[in-house]
Design a protein around this motif. Sequence first.
Motif, mmCIF file in Angstrom:
data_model
loop_
_atom_site.group_PDB
_atom_site.id
_atom_site.type_symbol
_atom_site.label_atom_id
_atom_site.label_comp_id
_atom_site.label_asym_id
_atom_site.label_seq_id
_atom_site.Cartn_x
_atom_site.Cartn_y
_atom_site.Cartn_z
ATOM 1 N N SER A 170 0.807 -1.219 0.000
ATOM 2 C CA SER A 170 0.000 0.000 0.000
ATOM 3 C C SER A 170 0.844 1.274 0.000
ATOM 4 O O SER A 170 1.940 1.317 0.546
ATOM 5 C CB SER A 170 -0.925 0.030 1.216
ATOM 6 O OG SER A 170 -1.773 -1.100 1.227
ATOM 7 N N ALA A 171 0.270 2.306 -0.621
ATOM 8 C CA ALA A 171 0.863 3.637 -0.591
ATOM 9 C C ALA A 171 -0.193 4.623 -0.091
ATOM 10 O O ALA A 171 -1.396 4.375 -0.192
ATOM 11 C CB ALA A 171 1.356 4.044 -1.980
ATOM 12 N N VAL A 172 0.290 5.734 0.469
ATOM 13 C CA VAL A 172 -0.603 6.783 0.962
ATOM 14 C C VAL A 172 -0.365 8.035 0.125
ATOM 15 O O VAL A 172 0.768 8.525 0.028
ATOM 16 C CB VAL A 172 -0.337 7.090 2.450
ATOM 17 C CG1 VAL A 172 -1.210 8.252 2.924
ATOM 18 C CG2 VAL A 172 -0.596 5.848 3.301
ATOM 19 N N LEU A 173 -1.434 8.528 -0.472
ATOM 20 C CA LEU A 173 -1.377 9.728 -1.298
ATOM 21 C C LEU A 173 -1.826 10.915 -0.456
ATOM 22 O O LEU A 173 -2.922 10.913 0.105
ATOM 23 C CB LEU A 173 -2.300 9.563 -2.509
ATOM 24 C CG LEU A 173 -2.134 10.540 -3.662
ATOM 25 C CD1 LEU A 173 -0.785 10.332 -4.350
ATOM 26 C CD2 LEU A 173 -3.275 10.375 -4.660
ATOM 27 N N LEU A 174 -0.991 11.928 -0.352
ATOM 28 C CA LEU A 174 -1.292 13.099 0.458
ATOM 29 C C LEU A 174 -1.840 14.198 -0.435
ATOM 30 O O LEU A 174 -1.202 14.588 -1.424
ATOM 31 C CB LEU A 174 -0.026 13.585 1.173
ATOM 32 C CG LEU A 174 0.696 12.538 2.031
ATOM 33 C CD1 LEU A 174 2.032 13.065 2.510
ATOM 34 C CD2 LEU A 174 -0.176 12.124 3.203
ATOM 35 N N ARG A 188 -8.360 19.642 -5.954
ATOM 36 C CA ARG A 188 -7.602 18.885 -4.957
ATOM 37 C C ARG A 188 -6.251 18.475 -5.539
ATOM 38 O O ARG A 188 -6.176 17.722 -6.505
ATOM 39 C CB ARG A 188 -8.394 17.652 -4.508
ATOM 40 C CG ARG A 188 -7.656 16.779 -3.478
ATOM 41 C CD ARG A 188 -8.482 15.579 -3.059
ATOM 42 N NE ARG A 188 -9.658 16.000 -2.301
ATOM 43 C CZ ARG A 188 -9.661 16.278 -1.005
ATOM 44 N NH1 ARG A 188 -8.529 16.179 -0.321
ATOM 45 N NH2 ARG A 188 -10.769 16.651 -0.404
ATOM 46 N N ARG A 189 -5.178 18.954 -4.912
ATOM 47 C CA ARG A 189 -3.820 18.720 -5.411
ATOM 48 C C ARG A 189 -3.143 17.572 -4.663
ATOM 49 O O ARG A 189 -3.405 17.336 -3.487
ATOM 50 C CB ARG A 189 -2.964 19.980 -5.266
ATOM 51 C CG ARG A 189 -3.419 21.165 -6.074
ATOM 52 C CD ARG A 189 -2.486 22.360 -5.872
ATOM 53 N NE ARG A 189 -2.512 22.864 -4.491
ATOM 54 C CZ ARG A 189 -1.496 22.786 -3.657
ATOM 55 N NH1 ARG A 189 -0.347 22.206 -4.018
ATOM 56 N NH2 ARG A 189 -1.584 23.283 -2.422
ATOM 57 N N ILE A 190 -2.237 16.910 -5.357
ATOM 58 C CA ILE A 190 -1.404 15.876 -4.741
ATOM 59 C C ILE A 190 -0.136 16.539 -4.215
ATOM 60 O O ILE A 190 0.572 17.226 -4.959
ATOM 61 C CB ILE A 190 -1.059 14.777 -5.747
ATOM 62 C CG1 ILE A 190 -2.349 14.048 -6.185
ATOM 63 C CG2 ILE A 190 -0.063 13.777 -5.145
ATOM 64 C CD1 ILE A 190 -2.156 13.080 -7.332
ATOM 65 N N LEU A 191 0.133 16.352 -2.930
ATOM 66 C CA LEU A 191 1.292 16.974 -2.288
ATOM 67 C C LEU A 191 2.497 16.036 -2.252
ATOM 68 O O LEU A 191 3.650 16.474 -2.315
ATOM 69 C CB LEU A 191 0.950 17.367 -0.841
ATOM 70 C CG LEU A 191 -0.270 18.257 -0.633
ATOM 71 C CD1 LEU A 191 -0.525 18.425 0.862
ATOM 72 C CD2 LEU A 191 -0.065 19.608 -1.286
#
Length: 282
Positions: A150-154, A164-167
Motif C-alpha cells: 500500500s501507498a498513501v497519497l497526500l 484537490r492537489r497531490i502533495l
Amino acid sequence: MNLINKKVTHKHFGMGSIVKHNDTIIEIHFASENKKFVFPDVFGKHLKLHDKSDANSLDEIIQKKENERKKEEWKKEEERKLQRKNQELRLEHNKLMKNHKLHSESQMVFWCDSEEQKSSLSEWKVFAGEVKSGNNKGNPNKPIRLHQNSAVLLTAVDSSEKDRRILGVYMVNEDFIGKLCEDGYIPAHSKYKLLLTEQESEQMYFWKYYANEKSPHKMTWKTGKYRYFENSLMAQILLDIVALKDNSKDRELAQQFFEHFCKMNQLTEQDLPKPNGALMRI
C-alpha cells in the motif's frame, strides 16, 4: 543502622553479639565461634534482636526491602508479559505477512488540512482519525486494507474540491499491517517517499485519476480524512510523477518507487489504463 555489639538470640546457636555487618552480610560471635548470615533475611524466623527499639527499626528496614523485592518481581513479571505479548504479535504479524492476499483497492488518499500539510511531509506519517460511533467510539481507526503493497497519497484543497492537489506520496512502512495498527498512525517506508514541489503539485490533480463509482462525473469528498482506491490508479499517479521530476536524483527515486510499487501489486506499466477520473469526463 549500627548494630555492632548488639545482643541477639539465634534459633539454633543461642545467644550472641554482632561483630560486623553491611548491607548484605552480618557476622555474629557466639560462645564457641563466629557465624555469617545474609542480612537482613536472617532476622525474623531465625534471629532476634534483644533491644526492642532496634528490633522495630530493623523491621522497618526488612519491610522496605520486602516491598522493593515485590516491586522488582512485579516489574519482571510485567516485562515477561510484555515479551509474551510482543511475541504473540510478532507471530500474528508473520502469519498475516505470509498469508496476505492482494486487495484491488488497498491504496489510501488522505486529506491534509493546513497543519497536516506540514507535519505529514516532515514526519512522513498520517493519523487515520478516530471511530465516530459504536462500541469503539473514540478509539483510533484501523486502516485495515493497508499492507506492504500500500501507498498513501497526500492531498490538499485550497478552494474548490475539483482542484484537490497531490502533495506527495509514500509507501507504508516495510512492516506495517493495518489490521494490527493500534494507534491509528500510518508511518512511511524508509526509502519510498516522494515530495512534490509547488509547481509539480499544481500539475497533479487527484480528480484527474479518481472518480466516485456511483457518481463518476461529480467531484465530492463528503466526510472522513481518507478513502481507499484502486492499486492501478496509484500506479498511474506514480508514473506521472516520474515524468514530472526534472532532477535526475528525484527522478531516479520516483522510478524506483514506481517499479517497487508495481512489483508489490503485481502490475506492469503496459497494463495501466490512461487516467480517466472525474476531471477527464467534464
